[in-house]
Design an enzyme around this catalytic site. Structure first.
Site, PDB file in Angstrom:
ATOM      1  CE  LYS A  59      -6.504  11.359 -10.137  1.00  0.00           C
ATOM      2  NZ  LYS A  59      -6.617  10.109 -10.916  1.00  0.00           N
ATOM      3  CG  HIS A 109       1.141 -23.285 -10.961  1.00  0.00           C
ATOM      4  ND1 HIS A 109       1.842 -24.461 -10.952  1.00  0.00           N
ATOM      5  CD2 HIS A 109       1.270 -22.776 -12.207  1.00  0.00           C
ATOM      6  CE1 HIS A 109       2.398 -24.649 -12.141  1.00  0.00           C
ATOM      7  NE2 HIS A 109       2.054 -23.635 -12.924  1.00  0.00           N
ATOM      8  CB  CYS A 146      -5.381  16.482   3.938  1.00  0.00           C
ATOM      9  SG  CYS A 146      -5.684  15.301   5.230  1.00  0.00           S
ATOM     10  CD  GLU A 167      -9.206   2.624  -8.782  1.00  0.00           C
ATOM     11  OE1 GLU A 167      -8.729   3.318  -7.877  1.00  0.00           O
ATOM     12  OE2 GLU A 167      -8.715   2.579  -9.925  1.00  0.00           O
ATOM     13  CD1 TRP A 203      -9.198  10.090   2.304  1.00  0.00           C
ATOM     14  CD2 TRP A 203      -7.395   9.384   3.415  1.00  0.00           C
ATOM     15  NE1 TRP A 203      -9.043   8.754   2.044  1.00  0.00           N
ATOM     16  CE2 TRP A 203      -7.953   8.295   2.718  1.00  0.00           C
ATOM     17  CE3 TRP A 203      -6.250   9.162   4.176  1.00  0.00           C
ATOM     18  CZ2 TRP A 203      -7.414   7.017   2.744  1.00  0.00           C
ATOM     19  CZ3 TRP A 203      -5.705   7.879   4.220  1.00  0.00           C
ATOM     20  CH2 TRP A 203      -6.297   6.835   3.501  1.00  0.00           C
ATOM     21  CE  LYS A 227      -8.630   2.440 -12.856  1.00  0.00           C
ATOM     22  NZ  LYS A 227      -7.218   2.560 -12.886  1.00  0.00           N
ATOM     23  CG  ASN A 243      -1.797  17.140   2.808  1.00  0.00           C
ATOM     24  OD1 ASN A 243      -1.852  15.982   3.226  1.00  0.00           O
ATOM     25  ND2 ASN A 243      -1.715  17.436   1.531  1.00  0.00           N
ATOM     26  N   GLY A 244      -0.637  15.859   5.983  1.00  0.00           N
ATOM     27  CA  GLY A 244       0.543  15.043   6.269  1.00  0.00           C
ATOM     28  C   GLY A 244       0.386  14.326   7.589  1.00  0.00           C
ATOM     29  CD  GLU A 288      -4.816   0.336 -14.427  1.00  0.00           C
ATOM     30  OE1 GLU A 288      -4.179   0.015 -13.418  1.00  0.00           O
ATOM     31  OE2 GLU A 288      -5.513   1.365 -14.487  1.00  0.00           O
ATOM     32  NE  ARG A 298      -5.418  17.132  -2.417  1.00  0.00           N
ATOM     33  CZ  ARG A 298      -4.161  17.235  -2.830  1.00  0.00           C
ATOM     34  NH1 ARG A 298      -3.913  17.623  -4.057  1.00  0.00           N
ATOM     35  NH2 ARG A 298      -3.149  16.959  -2.038  1.00  0.00           N
TER      36      ARG A 298
HETATM   37  C1  AGP Z   1      -5.602   4.308  -9.801  1.00  0.00           C
HETATM   38  O1  AGP Z   1      -6.843   4.186 -10.363  1.00  0.00           O
HETATM   39  C2  AGP Z   1      -5.448   4.708  -8.475  1.00  0.00           C
HETATM   40  N1  AGP Z   1      -6.505   5.292  -7.859  1.00  0.00           N
HETATM   41  C3  AGP Z   1      -4.111   4.622  -7.792  1.00  0.00           C
HETATM   42  O2  AGP Z   1      -3.698   3.298  -7.872  1.00  0.00           O
HETATM   43  C4  AGP Z   1      -2.981   5.539  -8.315  1.00  0.00           C
HETATM   44  O3  AGP Z   1      -2.603   5.149  -9.592  1.00  0.00           O
HETATM   45  C5  AGP Z   1      -1.803   5.494  -7.339  1.00  0.00           C
HETATM   46  O4  AGP Z   1      -2.222   5.947  -6.085  1.00  0.00           O
HETATM   47  C6  AGP Z   1      -0.603   6.270  -7.809  1.00  0.00           C
HETATM   48  O5  AGP Z   1      -0.887   7.626  -7.938  1.00  0.00           O
HETATM   49  P1  AGP Z   1       0.076   8.599  -8.714  1.00  0.00           P
HETATM   50  O6  AGP Z   1       0.115   8.135 -10.138  1.00  0.00           O
HETATM   51  O7  AGP Z   1      -0.528   9.949  -8.561  1.00  0.00           O
HETATM   52  O8  AGP Z   1       1.431   8.477  -8.083  1.00  0.00           O
END
Ligand code: AGP
Length: 611
Positions: free
Chosen positions: A606, A507, A2, A491, A74, A488, A100-101, A484, A27
């Site tokens: 975000k 395994h 939010c 997502e 959100w 990527k 927000n929260g 990582e 966000r």
């Molecule tokens: C990464 O591409 C993400 N969208 C997500 O995993 C992000 O890294 C995670 O939410 C942590 O966010 P921050 O670094 O702002 O704490």
């Protein structure tokens, strides 16, 4: 997650607020709305979906208001509908609120409001509780400021909110609890927002609002009050991000821009922490030999991509400094009663500095006596403010939901920190430290080299974009890069993908390998290369499509791979910073070929400011 924007001044508020909401789109959100003080009435307009839907809905209306609040929601409590979108209003329609929260005791408060005050709720949200409490208090002839203050005392959870009231023109009152809020100091106008991006084009001085603080904004002043309602005097903070930093600058997407900014970002992070003699300096961070002698373990805690940077940090700190390191995802750490005391150094890693689980883990560790150092991108964010020391990444604003330059700069911070600690406790020699630093300094050019060859990754994606599943494998540091790379891809392209340490394949997971499977095998660690070679052979025997990612010069890998991606030759230790770049590009081009919404992938935000 939010986003909140508020404006009070002498210009038409609607345009400024909607423009601000657009800047907060990154966000993540699924509905948007505004509330304006139009004459002596509060006018609320809100719509499910994109901000464009809201704009369309109000296109024919003329607003003269110069004070208002806006919100991108959100969804947490209640589906993303017009009715659940913010702002929410009090029963008498006089007060509007954006939030927000998550209010944890909202059910209890709702029942009380229904029974004792005959309130009829119009939405399924927790937020409406705030509007109704303010409304009830206001009917007792209390000012908006008094209402906000009193309401803040009865709620539990995370509740940063802003409110306007039709009886108090030109005034926004806001409160901060656990999710971000800043106040922007304009010229004849003032702002509030969840982060600085909506404000960059209007001002460069802000106040960082702390937990428990309330702000009262009018066009000519911003007053801040503490938890006891007493005025707070604080220094403003100068913002050094420019408007251009937060724009696409000719790139089709922010993600591609941010991938391409990595040479500059890495160079900036290094430049801030290396002196002329190539020694790491931690100005502003007090970590002495004595401090270090008192530390017997390090806990690195983070979420998502930042967690993956932590995995590499563990390897580096253990290797360079010989101190045991545990890495944990914040959502687990905060609830597992971790063994922490005053001999623990807790390292929080976060781009936004607002991730709630990371923040709560930090508080948990701090309450048990740990010393807290954070690696953070956003200056003045909650994680930064609550840490004993901050190691800023200086990556500049990262707008795309998929983290790229924040990750590579988090890695650089890990190298520098591990080298610094390693020299402080004499675990590594000066010669070795200088060797690693020399390699680090070559990284911006080498990343550029990888970027200059992005067309080969693009061609690969054009052939593979409709694949159903992609596996990532690697050993040692490459296993962390695999995690990582896989995150990527999933997502932004929504392709089913997962990563596994290559040695674990046999395994269980090898059962999934079939001719349609794409496997990205990362083999940049020279001493593990023969082992990876054997793993690739095993996959080849199952006829999968294999993309091997190696340092230049490994011609033999071509015999057993379908495709090969290369990075410039480098020391094994620094290879992750290069290896991730073709994987970021691969994810980007795969998603682009599939026509996905790259910068704002579905269901993601975000900044994850709720649990
Ligand atoms: C990464 O591409 C993400 N969208 C997500 O995993 C992000 O890294 C995670 O939410 C942590 O966010 P921050 O670094 O702002 O704490």
């Amino acid at each position: 997650m939010c986003g909140i924007v508020g404006y009070t001044g002498h210009q038409p508020a609607k345009e400024i607020i909607i423009d601000g909401l657009r800047k907060l789109e990154y966000r993540g959100y699924d509905s948007a709305g505004i509330a304006l003080l139009e004459g002596d009435h509060v006018v609320v307009r809100k719509k499910k979906g994109k901000i464009a839907n809201l704009e369309k809905a109000i296109a024919g209306e003329k607003f003269y208001a110069t004070t208002g609040i806006g919100h991108t929601r959100w969804a947490t409590h209640g589906a993303p509908t017009d009715g659940n979108a913010h702002p929410h209003i009090s029963q008498d329609g006089k007060i509007a609120v954006v939030h927000n929260g998550i209010i944890e005791n909202y059910m209890e408060l709702k029942e009380k409001l229904e029974k004792e005050h005959g309130i009829t709720f119009r939405s399924e949200t927790d937020t409406e509780v705030i509007a109704q409490i303010l409304g009830v208090l206001h009917q007792e002839k209390k000012s908006l400021q008094e209402c906000v203050y009193e309401a803040s005392k009865v709620m539990k959870g995370a509740y940063t909110f802003a409110a306007i009231c039709e009886d108090e023109p030109d005034r926004i009152v806001a409160f901060r609890k656990d999710t971000p809020l800043i106040a922007g100091i304009g010229d004849g106008c003032n702002f509030l927002a969840s982060d600085v991006t909506p404000l960059l084009k209007y001002l460069d001085e802000i106040y960082l609002i702390d937990n428990g603080e309330m702000i009262v904004c009018t066009p000519d002043r911003i007053e801040i009050f503490d938890e006891d309602g007493k005025p707070v005097h604080k220094d403003s903070l100068h913002v050094n991000w420019s408007v251009e930093d937060a724009q696409k600058g000719g790139y089709q997407h922010f993600m591609l821009k941010e991938i391409n900014e990595q040479p500059k970002a890495v160079s900036e992070t290094l430049g801030r922490r290396l002196d002329d003699g190539n020694h790491v300096h931690l100005d502003g961070i007090s970590l002495t030999k004595e401090d270090l002698a008192n530390i017997n373990k390090i806990d690195i805690v983070a979420c998502g991509t930042a967690y993956h940077a932590g995995l590499i940090g563990k390897y580096l700190i253990e290797k360079f400094a010989g101190i045991p390191v545990e890495v944990d995802v914040a959502s687990e750490y905060r609830y597992r009663d971790p063994l922490v005391d005053e001999h623990t150094l807790f390292i929080a890693v976060s781009q936004s500095g607002e991730t709630l689980d990371t923040l709560m883990s930090l508080r948990e560790a701090k309450s048990k006596g740990a010393r807290v150092l954070s690696i953070v991108n956003v200056v003045g964010s909650s994680v930064a403010r609550e840490s004993d020391d901050v190691f800023y990444t200086w990556a500049g604003p990262e707008i795309a939901v998929a983290s790229t330059k924040a990750y590579t700069t988090q890695l650089i911070c890990m190298y520098l920190l591990a080298l610094y600690i390693g020299r402080l406790n004499d675990h590594i020699t000066e010669e070795y430290s200088q060797k690693v630093i020399a390699e680090l300094k070559q990284l911006p050019d080498k990343i550029q080299d990888v970027l200059d060859h992005s067309s080969s990754v693009e061609s690969m994606a054009k052939l593979l974009y409709n694949r159903q599943q992609v596996f990532y494998i690697g050993r040692g540091l490459d296993a962390s890069v695999a995690y990582e790379g896989s995150l990527k891809l999933k997502e932004i392209s929504y392709i089913n993908s997962f990563a596994i340490a290559a040695g674990e394949l046999k395994h269980g997971t090898i059962a999934l390998i079939e001719p349609e499977t794409t496997v990205i095998a990362i083999a940049t660690q020279d001493f593990l290369y023969p082992k990876m070679y054997s793993n690739i052979e095993e996959i080849r025997a199952r006829h999968a499509h294999i993309i091997s990612l190696v340092k230049k010069g490994h011609e033999d890998i071509r015999k057993i791979s379908t495709d090969v991606l290369e990075i410039p030759d480098c020391m094994d230790e620094v290879a992750p910073v290069l290896a991730i770049v073709p994987l970021q590009l691969f994810s980007y081009y795969m998603a682009r070929e599939r026509g996905e919404n790259i910068d704002k992938p579905r269901n993601l935000a975000k900044s994850v400011t709720v649990e």
